[in-house]
Scaffold this active site. Structure first.
Site, PDB file in Angstrom:
ATOM      1  N   LYS A  24      54.691  15.143  28.335  1.00 38.12           N
ATOM      2  CA  LYS A  24      53.377  16.096  29.115  1.00 38.12           C
ATOM      3  C   LYS A  24      52.633  14.652  29.420  1.00 38.12           C
ATOM      4  O   LYS A  24      51.514  14.470  29.274  1.00 38.12           O
ATOM      5  CB  LYS A  24      53.233  16.415  27.789  1.00 38.12           C
ATOM      6  CG  LYS A  24      53.604  18.242  27.635  1.00 38.12           C
ATOM      7  CD  LYS A  24      53.008  18.855  26.300  1.00 38.12           C
ATOM      8  CE  LYS A  24      53.574  20.731  26.435  1.00 38.12           C
ATOM      9  NZ  LYS A  24      53.394  21.534  25.961  1.00 38.12           N
ATOM     10  N   LYS A  53      51.487  28.356  37.437  1.00 32.36           N
ATOM     11  CA  LYS A  53      50.497  27.598  37.215  1.00 32.36           C
ATOM     12  C   LYS A  53      50.405  26.473  36.231  1.00 32.36           C
ATOM     13  O   LYS A  53      51.660  26.500  36.372  1.00 32.36           O
ATOM     14  CB  LYS A  53      49.261  28.616  36.008  1.00 32.36           C
ATOM     15  CG  LYS A  53      50.337  28.305  34.683  1.00 32.36           C
ATOM     16  CD  LYS A  53      49.562  29.135  33.719  1.00 32.36           C
ATOM     17  CE  LYS A  53      49.759  29.171  31.881  1.00 32.36           C
ATOM     18  NZ  LYS A  53      50.558  28.063  31.460  1.00 32.36           N
ATOM     19  N   LYS A  82      52.339  30.665  27.851  1.00 36.63           N
ATOM     20  CA  LYS A  82      53.088  29.666  28.568  1.00 36.63           C
ATOM     21  C   LYS A  82      52.025  28.000  28.166  1.00 36.63           C
ATOM     22  O   LYS A  82      51.065  28.204  28.190  1.00 36.63           O
ATOM     23  CB  LYS A  82      53.538  29.320  29.792  1.00 36.63           C
ATOM     24  CG  LYS A  82      54.271  30.790  30.339  1.00 36.63           C
ATOM     25  CD  LYS A  82      55.381  30.403  29.805  1.00 36.63           C
ATOM     26  CE  LYS A  82      57.138  31.650  29.714  1.00 36.63           C
ATOM     27  NZ  LYS A  82      56.942  32.642  29.391  1.00 36.63           N
ATOM     28  N   ASP A  83      52.989  27.556  28.012  1.00 30.42           N
ATOM     29  CA  ASP A  83      52.187  25.476  27.965  1.00 30.42           C
ATOM     30  C   ASP A  83      51.208  26.069  28.612  1.00 30.42           C
ATOM     31  O   ASP A  83      51.043  25.880  30.219  1.00 30.42           O
ATOM     32  CB  ASP A  83      53.441  24.957  27.379  1.00 30.42           C
ATOM     33  CG  ASP A  83      54.083  24.673  26.308  1.00 30.42           C
ATOM     34  OD1 ASP A  83      55.358  25.540  26.300  1.00 30.42           O
ATOM     35  OD2 ASP A  83      54.119  24.544  25.547  1.00 30.42           O
ATOM     36  N   ARG A  84      49.845  25.533  28.372  1.00 26.22           N
ATOM     37  CA  ARG A  84      48.821  25.178  29.283  1.00 26.22           C
ATOM     38  C   ARG A  84      48.990  23.735  30.234  1.00 26.22           C
ATOM     39  O   ARG A  84      49.260  23.988  31.062  1.00 26.22           O
ATOM     40  CB  ARG A  84      47.470  24.640  29.059  1.00 26.22           C
ATOM     41  CG  ARG A  84      46.273  24.449  29.938  1.00 26.22           C
ATOM     42  CD  ARG A  84      45.013  24.984  28.980  1.00 26.22           C
ATOM     43  NE  ARG A  84      44.167  23.911  29.551  1.00 26.22           N
ATOM     44  CZ  ARG A  84      42.365  24.426  29.338  1.00 26.22           C
ATOM     45  NH1 ARG A  84      42.311  24.908  28.510  1.00 26.22           N
ATOM     46  NH2 ARG A  84      42.091  24.281  30.576  1.00 26.22           N
TER      47      ARG A  84
END
Length: 346
Positions: A24, A53, A82-84
């Site tokens: 990430k 997104k 879902k992951d930001r």
């Protein structure tokens, strides 16, 4: 509550990795595509939109879309968060009975794009997904490339322990402390969603401890006496200690041994499997009593998860791209845990 709180003490299937990597570093390094288990009909009161997104929170995005469509948040359907810090694509549904569908190109929300839309006769329910496709890029890799390749082959061929990931427990594992406070009656009239998060955190931690003990025993991916089994690709589980063919089916990956998602009533496991689970429950009597008091029923979760369609490519000697499918409820970070000591740039 465990102290100090960390996932690092949970056992590793292939030994604690010595290799390190960063995940990430940017949203494009963690991409998620949601899979649903059915085909949209093309007609009905609900407009389903395929939402991309980038760097945004799922709940916030859903509220923005609801406002844009002129409906309430309760009229929105979302299968899962879902992951930001990622690029994610998932379905959301909007209840628009007798209303014309808005132009999806008119949505103006930072980091959010509606890629397509289709009508369907039902709302998208929480948990209504079959799985997710993950495409990850790991950077600044430091380690032995041959060892990394060996681990990749093991993960692809044998699977990994199906631990709940850190996301389940909240920032700094705060949901575990909140669970204790909830069971002590210190949180008055919690919101339904928050209450669910706290309960799930305590339950998930107990499961992780059970799984970790099975990993230490070398039995997370094989049957022991008294096991409860789950069919691959299904949530159905059953207890049967009399059929000798079950061990072979576990070896062939058609069945998985399971661990307790504990609640009210007697554990369905028996013999050796029961002893492992009961020993962990006895370490957390307060949580167990709280879960029973709330009336949660006994459920099960597979101890093993098999990443499907797993592919990887070295972009350079310090950068690795990895892609795989996981069933709903399994965590990509827990797959990577068996490969690297991962630093998350969240």
């Amino acid at each position: 509550m465990p102290n100090p709180i960390s996932l690092s003490h949970f056992a590793f299937a292939y030994g604690r990795p010595e290799n390190t990597a960063v995940l990430k570093a940017e949203p494009a390094d963690f991409q998620v595509d949601e899979h649903i288990a059915y085909t949209l009909s093309g007609e009905g009161e609900h407009l389903w939109v395929w939402v991309q997104k980038i760097g945004q929170n799922t709940d916030w995005v859903a509220k923005q879309i609801a406002s844009w469509a002129g409906i309430t948040a309760k009229e929105m359907g979302v299968a899962g968060k879902k992951d930001r810090q990622a690029i994610t694509r998932q379905w959301m549904s909007l209840h628009l009975p007798g209303k014309q569908a808005p132009d999806i190109g008119s949505l103006d929300v930072p980091g959010v794009t509606l890629l397509k839309a289709m009508r369907h006769h039902r709302k998208l329910q929480t948990g209504g997904l079959s799985g997710n496709r993950f495409t990850l890029v790991l950077r600044e890799i430091n380690g032995n490339l041959d060892q990394i390749e060996t681990r990749l082959q093991k993960i692809a061929g044998k699977g990994v322990p199906n631990y709940f990931g850190e996301q389940r427990f909240g920032n700094d594992f705060q949901n575990l402390a909140k669970a204790t406070a909830l069971f002590q009656g210190q949180i008055k009239s919690p919101k339904r969603h928050q209450k669910s998060l706290y309960i799930s955190a305590a339950r998930s931690w107990i499961f992780n401890e059970i799984l970790s003990q099975r990993v230490r025993q070398g039995t997370w991916n094989r049957a022991i006496s008294g096991d409860v089994f789950q069919l691959e690709g299904s949530q159905k589980w059953f207890a049967d200690d009399s059929d000798p063919s079950l061990s072979k089916r576990v070896e062939e990956k058609g069945l998985h041994p399971t661990g307790a998602l504990t609640g009210r009533g007697v554990l369905p496991s028996q013999s050796d499997a029961f002893q492992v689970e009961q020993a962990v429950l006895e370490k957390h009597p307060f949580w167990q009593a709280g879960l029973e008091k709330l009336g949660l029923k006994q459920e099960r979760r597979a101890l093993r998860v098999l990443p499907k369609e797993m592919h990887w490519e070295w972009l350079d000697q310090q950068t690795l791209s990895v892609g795989f499918d996981l069933p709903a409820g399994s965590y990509a970070t827990m797959v990577m845990r068996e490969l690297f000591e991962v630093k998350l740039e969240d």
